[in-house]
Design an enzyme around this catalytic site. Structure first.
Site, PDB file in Angstrom:
ATOM      1  N   ASN A 195      -9.519   7.520  10.328  1.00 59.63           N
ATOM      2  CA  ASN A 195      -9.172   8.910  10.036  1.00 59.63           C
ATOM      3  C   ASN A 195     -10.020   9.388   8.875  1.00 59.63           C
ATOM      4  O   ASN A 195     -10.566  10.475   8.877  1.00 59.63           O
ATOM      5  CB  ASN A 195      -7.698   8.973   9.659  1.00 59.63           C
ATOM      6  CG  ASN A 195      -6.994   9.982  10.500  1.00 59.63           C
ATOM      7  OD1 ASN A 195      -7.569  10.989  10.902  1.00 59.63           O
ATOM      8  ND2 ASN A 195      -5.745   9.704  10.782  1.00 59.63           N
TER       9      ASN A 195
ATOM     10  N   GLY B  33     -10.558   2.259  12.706  1.00 65.15           N
ATOM     11  CA  GLY B  33      -9.963   2.607  14.006  1.00 65.15           C
ATOM     12  C   GLY B  33     -10.981   3.113  15.018  1.00 65.15           C
ATOM     13  O   GLY B  33     -10.945   2.724  16.192  1.00 65.15           O
ATOM     14  N   ILE B  34     -11.912   3.963  14.588  1.00 62.82           N
ATOM     15  CA  ILE B  34     -12.919   4.489  15.510  1.00 62.82           C
ATOM     16  C   ILE B  34     -14.013   3.445  15.725  1.00 62.82           C
ATOM     17  O   ILE B  34     -14.400   3.155  16.859  1.00 62.82           O
ATOM     18  CB  ILE B  34     -13.533   5.803  14.971  1.00 62.82           C
ATOM     19  CG1 ILE B  34     -12.450   6.888  14.859  1.00 62.82           C
ATOM     20  CG2 ILE B  34     -14.673   6.276  15.860  1.00 62.82           C
ATOM     21  CD1 ILE B  34     -12.914   8.198  14.243  1.00 62.82           C
TER      22      ILE B  34
ATOM     23  N   GLU C 240      -8.127  -5.022   5.276  1.00 63.48           N
ATOM     24  CA  GLU C 240      -7.998  -4.768   3.836  1.00 63.48           C
ATOM     25  C   GLU C 240      -6.840  -5.561   3.235  1.00 63.48           C
ATOM     26  O   GLU C 240      -6.915  -6.009   2.098  1.00 63.48           O
ATOM     27  CB  GLU C 240      -7.800  -3.261   3.603  1.00 63.48           C
ATOM     28  CG  GLU C 240      -9.080  -2.485   3.850  1.00 63.48           C
ATOM     29  CD  GLU C 240      -8.852  -1.033   4.220  1.00 63.48           C
ATOM     30  OE1 GLU C 240      -8.351  -0.787   5.342  1.00 63.48           O
ATOM     31  OE2 GLU C 240      -9.175  -0.157   3.424  1.00 63.48           O
TER      32      GLU C 240
ATOM     33  N   ASN D  91       0.871  -1.171   0.000  1.00 62.10           N
ATOM     34  CA  ASN D  91       0.000   0.000   0.000  1.00 62.10           C
ATOM     35  C   ASN D  91       0.906   1.218   0.000  1.00 62.10           C
ATOM     36  O   ASN D  91       1.445   1.611   1.036  1.00 62.10           O
ATOM     37  CB  ASN D  91      -0.890  -0.041   1.259  1.00 62.10           C
ATOM     38  CG  ASN D  91      -1.819   1.157   1.348  1.00 62.10           C
ATOM     39  OD1 ASN D  91      -1.776   2.052   0.506  1.00 62.10           O
ATOM     40  ND2 ASN D  91      -2.649   1.173   2.367  1.00 62.10           N
TER      41      ASN D  91
ATOM     42  N   ARG E 244     -10.773  15.956   7.177  1.00 60.35           N
ATOM     43  CA  ARG E 244     -11.591  16.274   5.988  1.00 60.35           C
ATOM     44  C   ARG E 244     -12.985  16.721   6.411  1.00 60.35           C
ATOM     45  O   ARG E 244     -13.552  16.172   7.352  1.00 60.35           O
ATOM     46  CB  ARG E 244     -11.692  15.052   5.079  1.00 60.35           C
ATOM     47  CG  ARG E 244     -10.415  14.767   4.334  1.00 60.35           C
ATOM     48  CD  ARG E 244     -10.482  13.460   3.575  1.00 60.35           C
ATOM     49  NE  ARG E 244      -9.565  12.484   4.131  1.00 60.35           N
ATOM     50  CZ  ARG E 244      -9.560  11.197   3.834  1.00 60.35           C
ATOM     51  NH1 ARG E 244     -10.409  10.716   2.960  1.00 60.35           N
ATOM     52  NH2 ARG E 244      -8.702  10.376   4.388  1.00 60.35           N
TER      53      ARG E 244
ATOM     54  N   LYS F  74       3.478   0.877   2.923  1.00 56.77           N
ATOM     55  CA  LYS F  74       3.150  -0.165   3.898  1.00 56.77           C
ATOM     56  C   LYS F  74       3.239  -1.514   3.206  1.00 56.77           C
ATOM     57  O   LYS F  74       2.880  -1.623   2.024  1.00 56.77           O
ATOM     58  CB  LYS F  74       1.723   0.026   4.430  1.00 56.77           C
ATOM     59  CG  LYS F  74       1.553   1.251   5.288  1.00 56.77           C
ATOM     60  CD  LYS F  74       0.182   1.231   5.948  1.00 56.77           C
ATOM     61  CE  LYS F  74      -0.128   2.586   6.532  1.00 56.77           C
ATOM     62  NZ  LYS F  74      -1.491   3.018   6.376  1.00 56.77           N
TER      63      LYS F  74
ATOM     64  N   HIS G 286     -12.648   3.194   0.052  1.00 58.05           N
ATOM     65  CA  HIS G 286     -12.674   2.179   1.112  1.00 58.05           C
ATOM     66  C   HIS G 286     -13.435   0.927   0.672  1.00 58.05           C
ATOM     67  O   HIS G 286     -13.907   0.160   1.512  1.00 58.05           O
ATOM     68  CB  HIS G 286     -13.407   2.688   2.381  1.00 58.05           C
ATOM     69  CG  HIS G 286     -12.680   3.737   3.157  1.00 58.05           C
ATOM     70  ND1 HIS G 286     -13.333   4.721   3.849  1.00 58.05           N
ATOM     71  CD2 HIS G 286     -11.362   3.924   3.386  1.00 58.05           C
ATOM     72  CE1 HIS G 286     -12.455   5.500   4.461  1.00 58.05           C
ATOM     73  NE2 HIS G 286     -11.257   5.041   4.196  1.00 58.05           N
TER      74      HIS G 286
ATOM     75  N   ARG H  20      -2.668  -2.163  -3.282  1.00 57.01           N
ATOM     76  CA  ARG H  20      -3.848  -1.334  -3.112  1.00 57.01           C
ATOM     77  C   ARG H  20      -3.722  -0.188  -4.122  1.00 57.01           C
ATOM     78  O   ARG H  20      -2.708   0.509  -4.175  1.00 57.01           O
ATOM     79  CB  ARG H  20      -3.878  -0.752  -1.703  1.00 57.01           C
ATOM     80  CG  ARG H  20      -5.019   0.214  -1.556  1.00 57.01           C
ATOM     81  CD  ARG H  20      -4.904   1.028  -0.304  1.00 57.01           C
ATOM     82  NE  ARG H  20      -6.082   1.876  -0.188  1.00 57.01           N
ATOM     83  CZ  ARG H  20      -6.105   2.980   0.532  1.00 57.01           C
ATOM     84  NH1 ARG H  20      -5.040   3.374   1.194  1.00 57.01           N
ATOM     85  NH2 ARG H  20      -7.204   3.695   0.604  1.00 57.01           N
TER      86      ARG H  20
ATOM     87  N   LEU I   8     -15.092   3.718   9.896  1.00 58.96           N
ATOM     88  CA  LEU I   8     -14.810   4.977  10.590  1.00 58.96           C
ATOM     89  C   LEU I   8     -13.375   4.965  11.100  1.00 58.96           C
ATOM     90  O   LEU I   8     -13.061   4.304  12.094  1.00 58.96           O
ATOM     91  CB  LEU I   8     -15.787   5.165  11.759  1.00 58.96           C
ATOM     92  CG  LEU I   8     -17.284   4.996  11.424  1.00 58.96           C
ATOM     93  CD1 LEU I   8     -18.127   5.051  12.684  1.00 58.96           C
ATOM     94  CD2 LEU I   8     -17.729   6.069  10.425  1.00 58.96           C
TER      95      LEU I   8
HETATM   96  P1  ADP Z   1      -6.944   5.412   8.739  1.00 58.33           P
HETATM   97  O1  ADP Z   1      -8.165   5.978   8.099  1.00 58.33           O
HETATM   98  O2  ADP Z   1      -5.781   6.350   8.707  1.00 58.33           O
HETATM   99  O3  ADP Z   1      -6.630   3.995   8.326  1.00 58.33           O
HETATM  100  P2  ADP Z   1      -7.590   4.230  11.317  1.00 58.33           P
HETATM  101  O4  ADP Z   1      -8.573   3.229  10.833  1.00 58.33           O
HETATM  102  O5  ADP Z   1      -6.289   3.744  11.872  1.00 58.33           O
HETATM  103  O6  ADP Z   1      -7.317   5.377  10.282  1.00 58.33           O
HETATM  104  O7  ADP Z   1      -8.327   5.081  12.465  1.00 58.33           O
HETATM  105  C1  ADP Z   1      -7.748   6.189  13.083  1.00 58.33           C
HETATM  106  C2  ADP Z   1      -8.759   6.709  14.094  1.00 58.33           C
HETATM  107  O8  ADP Z   1      -9.096   5.630  14.981  1.00 58.33           O
HETATM  108  C3  ADP Z   1      -8.238   7.855  14.945  1.00 58.33           C
HETATM  109  O9  ADP Z   1      -9.228   8.870  15.045  1.00 58.33           O
HETATM  110  C4  ADP Z   1      -8.023   7.210  16.295  1.00 58.33           C
HETATM  111  O10 ADP Z   1      -8.313   8.096  17.333  1.00 58.33           O
HETATM  112  C5  ADP Z   1      -9.008   6.071  16.303  1.00 58.33           C
HETATM  113  N1  ADP Z   1      -8.476   4.997  17.133  1.00 58.33           N
HETATM  114  C6  ADP Z   1      -7.482   4.152  16.815  1.00 58.33           C
HETATM  115  N2  ADP Z   1      -7.194   3.342  17.855  1.00 58.33           N
HETATM  116  C7  ADP Z   1      -8.019   3.709  18.850  1.00 58.33           C
HETATM  117  C8  ADP Z   1      -8.225   3.270  20.191  1.00 58.33           C
HETATM  118  N3  ADP Z   1      -7.498   2.277  20.675  1.00 58.33           N
HETATM  119  N4  ADP Z   1      -9.178   3.898  20.915  1.00 58.33           N
HETATM  120  C9  ADP Z   1      -9.916   4.880  20.385  1.00 58.33           C
HETATM  121  N5  ADP Z   1      -9.769   5.343  19.132  1.00 58.33           N
HETATM  122  C10 ADP Z   1      -8.843   4.775  18.386  1.00 58.33           C
END
Ligand code: ADP
Length: 401
Positions: A211, A331-332, A386, A7, A241, A14, A180, A90, A209
């Site tokens: 970044n 991540g969220i 992914e 990626n 964004r 990555k 996505h 990717r 959900l």
């Molecule tokens: P990307 O879109 O860059 O792949 P991710 O899927 O890694 O992003 O998600 C990043 C988001 O997930 C950030 O807002 C971060 O705060 C949140 N996040 C990641 N790990 C945790 C955690 N352990 N607890 C709460 N929020 C998290």
């Protein structure tokens, strides 16, 4: 068979190597700060981590560093590159041409390059990753492109067209492509399996959900709408964004602040979202913590993001005339029980009933159902993967050669 997944971003690369006989990750890592003095972080499944700083003027040197980490030193997992049978990349934008993953040929590279206009940062970086790989592997190792946009190409035209003069669609391909897609496809497939249903029989709303955030409506296994658009800027409030805004804000701000196209683009992509509203951070953890401690702008940013999600889920339930399952991922989605609880509590009109105990798990590394037995809609947290989806597509394509 060992498959490598790449990626490539504009200044990062990555990678992951998987043994597809058992779908185990053998090693993964990331090269960062490509273009300057780079750094590679190489990780093994047992938690060992190797960090090496070295010059990485281009993606080629970054890829050489990856090869070195995989074949030499304490992080070595293979004797030689010949053990890698295929590489999956990717690729962010495949336009409307690529409705599924495809073997990379010169024609594919040319097409992806021709789309760089629409996704300048992403697609050019993906091409650099592909070329760096080709330079090292030669032509003997098949490479596969897995597009973020493919899964969304089943959208009907009323969902993907914008109501601007039709000639701009014909001239420039201006339409919704969605992003996505690999994640939405993966988690919706897992959702159907977990429910023990045929995906052709159910309606799912997937919320990726992170970044970047996007929500998709998947009816009978096909995406019928998604919240990101021509670019990954549209839809939900994200880390940096803005998501959906009145388009007139763009021209108004350009006039008022004397901004050129690049400047307004940077404001919407890099300085908006949670960061722009809170003035504090793009990371939802920081914004949530500050909100809990009474920071008013952080409270507002959190409320806005949740409101966007609730609104889109409602829109997609309407678009599909119902919904059987809602999935949280990213991540969220995987790590924020407070957000999930808040969203579920505002979907009671759909018959959603939360299982608060199940939802209270702070970090989900496995699929869990967070709705109660009585809930009319099943709600799940499904950790996205992914890289695994890319590796599976790669295996499938090279096995049929
Ligand atoms: P990307 O879109 O860059 O792949 P991710 O899927 O890694 O992003 O998600 C990043 C988001 O997930 C950030 O807002 C971060 O705060 C949140 N996040 C990641 N790990 C945790 C955690 N352990 N607890 C709460 N929020 C998290």
């Amino acid at each position: 068979m060992k498959v490598m997944v790449i990626n490539a971003g504009s200044s990062s690369l990555k990678y992951q190597v998987m043994d597809m006989d058992n779908e185990m990750v053998l090693a993964k890592g990331v090269c960062e700060r490509i273009g300057e003095s780079g750094v590679i972080t190489h990780k093994l499944p047992d938690g060992q981590k190797f960090i090496n700083e070295l010059d990485m003027p281009t993606h080629k040197e970054a890829f050489d560093a990856v090869v070195d980490a995989l074949t030499n030193g304490d992080g070595k997992i293979i004797d030689s590159l010949s053990e890698i049978s295929a590489v999956g990349h990717r690729v962010v934008l495949g336009g409307s041409k690529y409705t599924e993953s495809t073997l990379i040929t010169q024609e594919v590279i040319d097409t992806v390059e021709s789309l760089c206009d629409l996704a300048p940062l992403h697609n050019s970086a993906n091409i650099l990753g592909i070329k760096a790989c080709q330079a090292t592997f030669g032509c003997d190792v098949p490479q596969v492109a897995v597009f973020d946009t493919s899964f969304h190409q089943t959208m009907p035209e009323e969902a993907y067209m914008y109501a601007i003069p039709y000639e701009f669609y014909e001239k420039y391909g201006i339409r919704k492509y969605g992003y996505h897609g690999t994640s939405h496809r993966y988690v919706s497939d897992v959702c159907a399996q977990v429910m023990n249903k045929d995906k052709k029989d159910i309606k799912i709303i997937t919320c990726h959900l992170g970044n970047g955030c996007s929500i998709s409506a998947i009816k009978n296994g096909k995406c019928i709408d998604t919240s990101m658009g021509l670019t990954p800027l549209d839809g939900v409030v994200m880390g940096t964004r803005c998501g959906s805004i009145d388009p007139s804000i763009v021209t108004y701000l350009m006039q008022k602040e004397n901004l050129d196209a690049a400047q307004i683009d940077s404001i919407m992509n890099k300085k908006s979202g949670l960061l722009g509203v809170s003035g504090l951070s793009n990371d939802s953890r920081d914004v949530n913590d500050a909100a809990v401690n009474g920071n008013e702008r952080c409270k507002l940013a959190v409320k806005m993001q949740h409101y966007h999600i609730v609104k889109l889920i409602g829109a997609y339930a309407a678009a599909m005339n119902g919904v059987d399952a809602i999935v949280f991922a990213g991540g969220i989605g995987e790590n924020n029980p407070y957000l999930r609880q808040d969203i579920m509590s505002r979907l009671t009109y759909l018959g959603v009933e939360a299982d608060q105990q199940a939802n209270s798990v702070p970090h989900c590394s496995d699929n869990i159902k967070i709705s109660s037995e009585n809930s009319k809609v099943s709600v799940f947290v499904i950790p996205t993967d992914e890289e695994l989806a890319i590796a599976r597509d790669t295996l499938k394509i090279v096995s049929s050669l």
